[in-house]
Each structure stands twice: as C-alpha cells, then as structure tokens.
Design a protein around this motif. Structure first.
Motif, PDB file in Angstrom:
ATOM      1  N   MET A  44      52.866  44.297  30.933  1.00 16.21           N
ATOM      2  CA  MET A  44      51.915  45.118  30.200  1.00 16.21           C
ATOM      3  C   MET A  44      51.682  44.551  28.801  1.00 16.21           C
ATOM      4  SD  MET A  44      51.688  49.109  29.967  1.00 16.21           S
ATOM      5  CE  MET A  44      50.875  50.002  28.711  1.00 16.21           C
ATOM      6  N   ILE A  45      52.714  43.981  28.190  1.00 12.26           N
ATOM      7  CA  ILE A  45      52.553  43.425  26.848  1.00 12.26           C
ATOM      8  C   ILE A  45      51.617  42.214  26.892  1.00 12.26           C
ATOM      9  CG2 ILE A  45      53.786  42.270  24.990  1.00 12.26           C
ATOM     10  CD1 ILE A  45      55.793  44.371  25.113  1.00 12.26           C
ATOM     11  N   ALA A  46      51.730  41.406  27.943  1.00 10.95           N
ATOM     12  CA  ALA A  46      50.837  40.252  28.074  1.00 10.95           C
ATOM     13  C   ALA A  46      49.391  40.718  28.245  1.00 10.95           C
ATOM     14  CB  ALA A  46      51.268  39.382  29.247  1.00 10.95           C
ATOM     15  N   SER A  47      49.187  41.792  28.990  1.00  7.64           N
ATOM     16  CA  SER A  47      47.831  42.317  29.185  1.00  7.64           C
ATOM     17  C   SER A  47      47.266  42.866  27.879  1.00  7.64           C
ATOM     18  CB  SER A  47      47.840  43.402  30.250  1.00  7.64           C
ATOM     19  OG  SER A  47      48.263  42.870  31.478  1.00  7.64           O
ATOM     20  N   LEU A  48      48.096  43.564  27.121  1.00  2.87           N
ATOM     21  CA  LEU A  48      47.674  44.068  25.815  1.00  2.87           C
ATOM     22  C   LEU A  48      47.358  42.890  24.892  1.00  2.87           C
ATOM     23  CD1 LEU A  48      47.209  46.494  23.996  1.00  2.87           C
ATOM     24  CD2 LEU A  48      49.617  46.425  23.405  1.00  2.87           C
ATOM     25  N   GLY A  49      48.184  41.853  24.975  1.00  2.00           N
ATOM     26  CA  GLY A  49      47.914  40.650  24.192  1.00  2.00           C
ATOM     27  C   GLY A  49      46.591  40.008  24.572  1.00  2.00           C
ATOM     28  N   LEU A  50      46.255  40.009  25.858  1.00  3.52           N
ATOM     29  CA  LEU A  50      44.973  39.458  26.303  1.00  3.52           C
ATOM     30  C   LEU A  50      43.808  40.266  25.747  1.00  3.52           C
ATOM     31  CD1 LEU A  50      43.382  37.437  28.059  1.00  3.52           C
ATOM     32  CD2 LEU A  50      43.549  39.118  29.903  1.00  3.52           C
ATOM     33  N   GLY A  95      35.523  37.377  36.710  1.00  7.02           N
ATOM     34  CA  GLY A  95      35.978  36.091  37.218  1.00  7.02           C
ATOM     35  C   GLY A  95      37.274  36.200  37.998  1.00  7.02           C
ATOM     36  N   ARG A  96      38.108  37.140  37.616  1.00  4.44           N
ATOM     37  CA  ARG A  96      39.374  37.352  38.320  1.00  4.44           C
ATOM     38  C   ARG A  96      39.137  37.674  39.788  1.00  4.44           C
ATOM     39  NH1 ARG A  96      42.519  42.747  37.022  1.00  4.44           N
ATOM     40  NH2 ARG A  96      40.611  43.494  37.972  1.00  4.44           N
ATOM     41  N   ASP A  97      38.089  38.400  40.069  1.00  8.98           N
ATOM     42  CA  ASP A  97      37.796  38.774  41.447  1.00  8.98           C
ATOM     43  C   ASP A  97      37.214  37.623  42.252  1.00  8.98           C
ATOM     44  OD1 ASP A  97      38.674  41.301  40.792  1.00  8.98           O
ATOM     45  OD2 ASP A  97      36.662  42.054  40.344  1.00  8.98           O
ATOM     46  N   ARG A  98      36.731  36.582  41.577  1.00  9.20           N
ATOM     47  CA  ARG A  98      36.071  35.483  42.276  1.00  9.20           C
ATOM     48  C   ARG A  98      36.836  34.159  42.204  1.00  9.20           C
ATOM     49  NH1 ARG A  98      32.502  38.980  40.371  1.00  9.20           N
ATOM     50  NH2 ARG A  98      30.611  39.468  41.506  1.00  9.20           N
ATOM     51  N   ILE A  99      37.673  33.992  41.170  1.00  4.87           N
ATOM     52  CA  ILE A  99      38.364  32.721  40.960  1.00  4.87           C
ATOM     53  C   ILE A  99      39.868  32.964  41.045  1.00  4.87           C
ATOM     54  CG2 ILE A  99      38.735  30.820  39.337  1.00  4.87           C
ATOM     55  CD1 ILE A  99      35.988  31.614  38.096  1.00  4.87           C
ATOM     56  N   ALA A 100      40.515  32.307  41.998  1.00  7.16           N
ATOM     57  CA  ALA A 100      41.938  32.537  42.240  1.00  7.16           C
ATOM     58  C   ALA A 100      42.788  32.151  41.035  1.00  7.16           C
ATOM     59  CB  ALA A 100      42.390  31.757  43.472  1.00  7.16           C
ATOM     60  N   LEU A 101      42.381  31.155  40.264  1.00 12.05           N
ATOM     61  CA  LEU A 101      43.146  30.711  39.106  1.00 12.05           C
ATOM     62  C   LEU A 101      43.304  31.811  38.061  1.00 12.05           C
ATOM     63  CD1 LEU A 101      44.490  28.296  37.678  1.00 12.05           C
ATOM     64  CD2 LEU A 101      42.255  27.797  36.658  1.00 12.05           C
ATOM     65  N   LEU A 102      42.314  32.691  37.965  1.00 12.27           N
ATOM     66  CA  LEU A 102      42.367  33.774  36.976  1.00 12.27           C
ATOM     67  C   LEU A 102      43.223  34.960  37.433  1.00 12.27           C
ATOM     68  CD1 LEU A 102      38.682  33.865  35.717  1.00 12.27           C
ATOM     69  CD2 LEU A 102      40.683  32.946  34.546  1.00 12.27           C
ATOM     70  N   ARG A 103      43.699  34.940  38.667  1.00  6.07           N
ATOM     71  CA  ARG A 103      44.509  36.050  39.179  1.00  6.07           C
ATOM     72  C   ARG A 103      45.976  35.912  38.801  1.00  6.07           C
ATOM     73  NH1 ARG A 103      41.953  35.162  44.595  1.00  6.07           N
ATOM     74  NH2 ARG A 103      39.856  35.920  44.240  1.00  6.07           N
ATOM     75  N   GLN A 104      46.267  35.140  37.783  1.00  6.94           N
ATOM     76  CA  GLN A 104      47.644  34.933  37.352  1.00  6.94           C
ATOM     77  C   GLN A 104      47.831  35.527  35.970  1.00  6.94           C
ATOM     78  OE1 GLN A 104      48.328  30.749  37.556  1.00  6.94           O
ATOM     79  NE2 GLN A 104      47.581  30.583  39.644  1.00  6.94           N
ATOM     80  N   GLY A 105      49.069  35.665  35.568  1.00  7.29           N
ATOM     81  CA  GLY A 105      49.371  36.141  34.225  1.00  7.29           C
ATOM     82  C   GLY A 105      48.934  37.574  34.008  1.00  7.29           C
ATOM     83  N   PRO A 106      48.389  37.846  32.828  1.00  9.04           N
ATOM     84  CA  PRO A 106      48.054  39.232  32.484  1.00  9.04           C
ATOM     85  C   PRO A 106      46.909  39.820  33.303  1.00  9.04           C
ATOM     86  CG  PRO A 106      47.463  37.738  30.703  1.00  9.04           C
ATOM     87  CD  PRO A 106      48.174  36.934  31.724  1.00  9.04           C
ATOM     88  N   LEU A 107      46.134  38.983  33.979  1.00  7.25           N
ATOM     89  CA  LEU A 107      45.018  39.497  34.774  1.00  7.25           C
ATOM     90  C   LEU A 107      45.433  39.915  36.174  1.00  7.25           C
ATOM     91  CD1 LEU A 107      42.150  37.064  33.770  1.00  7.25           C
ATOM     92  CD2 LEU A 107      42.344  39.475  33.210  1.00  7.25           C
ATOM     93  N   GLN A 108      46.661  39.655  36.571  1.00  3.83           N
ATOM     94  CA  GLN A 108      47.071  39.963  37.942  1.00  3.83           C
ATOM     95  C   GLN A 108      47.516  41.417  38.082  1.00  3.83           C
ATOM     96  OE1 GLN A 108      50.361  37.538  39.051  1.00  3.83           O
ATOM     97  NE2 GLN A 108      51.723  38.365  37.503  1.00  3.83           N
ATOM     98  N   ALA A 109      47.407  41.933  39.258  1.00  2.00           N
ATOM     99  CA  ALA A 109      47.944  43.243  39.655  1.00  2.00           C
ATOM    100  C   ALA A 109      47.553  44.392  38.738  1.00  2.00           C
ATOM    101  CB  ALA A 109      49.467  43.159  39.778  1.00  2.00           C
TER     102      ALA A 109
END
Length: 128
Positions: A1-7, A42-56
C-alpha cells in the motif's frame, strides 16, 4: 500500500514539474491524475505495468484509504477562514453569493453532462 501511495504522489509530483517546466495553465495535480489514469488504463493492456504498486488493486486500496480521511484536508481551509474573519465580515455577502452561484452552475453543468452522456449512450446502444 505504501508503494501505491508513493506512485500516486509521484504522479502528482510529475504533474507539478510538468506545469512549472512548460508553464501549462492546468494545475499540477490534474496532470498527475491524468498520468495515473493512463497508467491504470495501461495496466489492463500491458503486462509489464501489472507489477509493483499497480498490481492487485494496490492503487485502488491506497486511494480508498485517502478518500476515507478526506475530511482531514478541510481542517487547514477552516483554519484559514478563521484567520481571515475580518475579510469574511467585509466581503461576506459577495462570498455567499459567489458560493451559491458556483453551486448552481456546477449543478447545471453536471445535469447537462449527464443528459448528453445518457443520450450518447442511448444512440450507441440503438445503433449497435
């Protein structure tokens, strides 16, 4: 959650930098919000963006946490009003009228936007 807030905050920072660097007449947080929106699309279309704070749903959880405590952001505004009570007393009627007018304009624009969107979607459904 902290990484997502940081994003989220990083997107806002990038927006602020862009506004100051290019002299854009748009608030930095709006640019940051558009950037975050593009990342989420982009997260929904590009697999590379589904990592880190954008995942789950991390960004969604972080934003829900921020929205849950949104009322805290009104404390500084309230303190500012109290510090400027002499100006409020001097221009109180004008401030009140502007607040009422802006609320009415906001409601009208919202209603017109809703109606236009509804009609556009209805045409799309009937055509498709």
């Amino acid at each position: 959650m902290i990484a997502s807030l940081g994003l989220i905050l990083l997107c806002q920072l990038i927006g602020e930098i862009a506004v100051r660097e290019f002299g854009l007449p748009i608030p930095g947080p709006v640019i940051g919000l558009v950037l975050l929106f593009v990342l989420l699309l982009g997260r929904d279309r590009i697999a590379l963006l589904r990592q880190g704070p954008l995942q789950a749903g991390g960004v969604e959880q972080a934003s829900e946490g921020m929205l849950a405590h949104l009322s805290l952001l009104f404390v500084p505004a309230g303190v500012g009003v109290v510090q400027q009570l002499d100006l409020v007393a001097e221009h109180g009627v004008a401030i009140f009228l502007i607040l009422i007018l802006s609320a009415v304009v906001t409601l009208l624009v919202t209603a017109v936007t809703f109606l236009a969107t509804s009609r556009l979607l209805a045409r799309k459904r009937s055509a498709g």
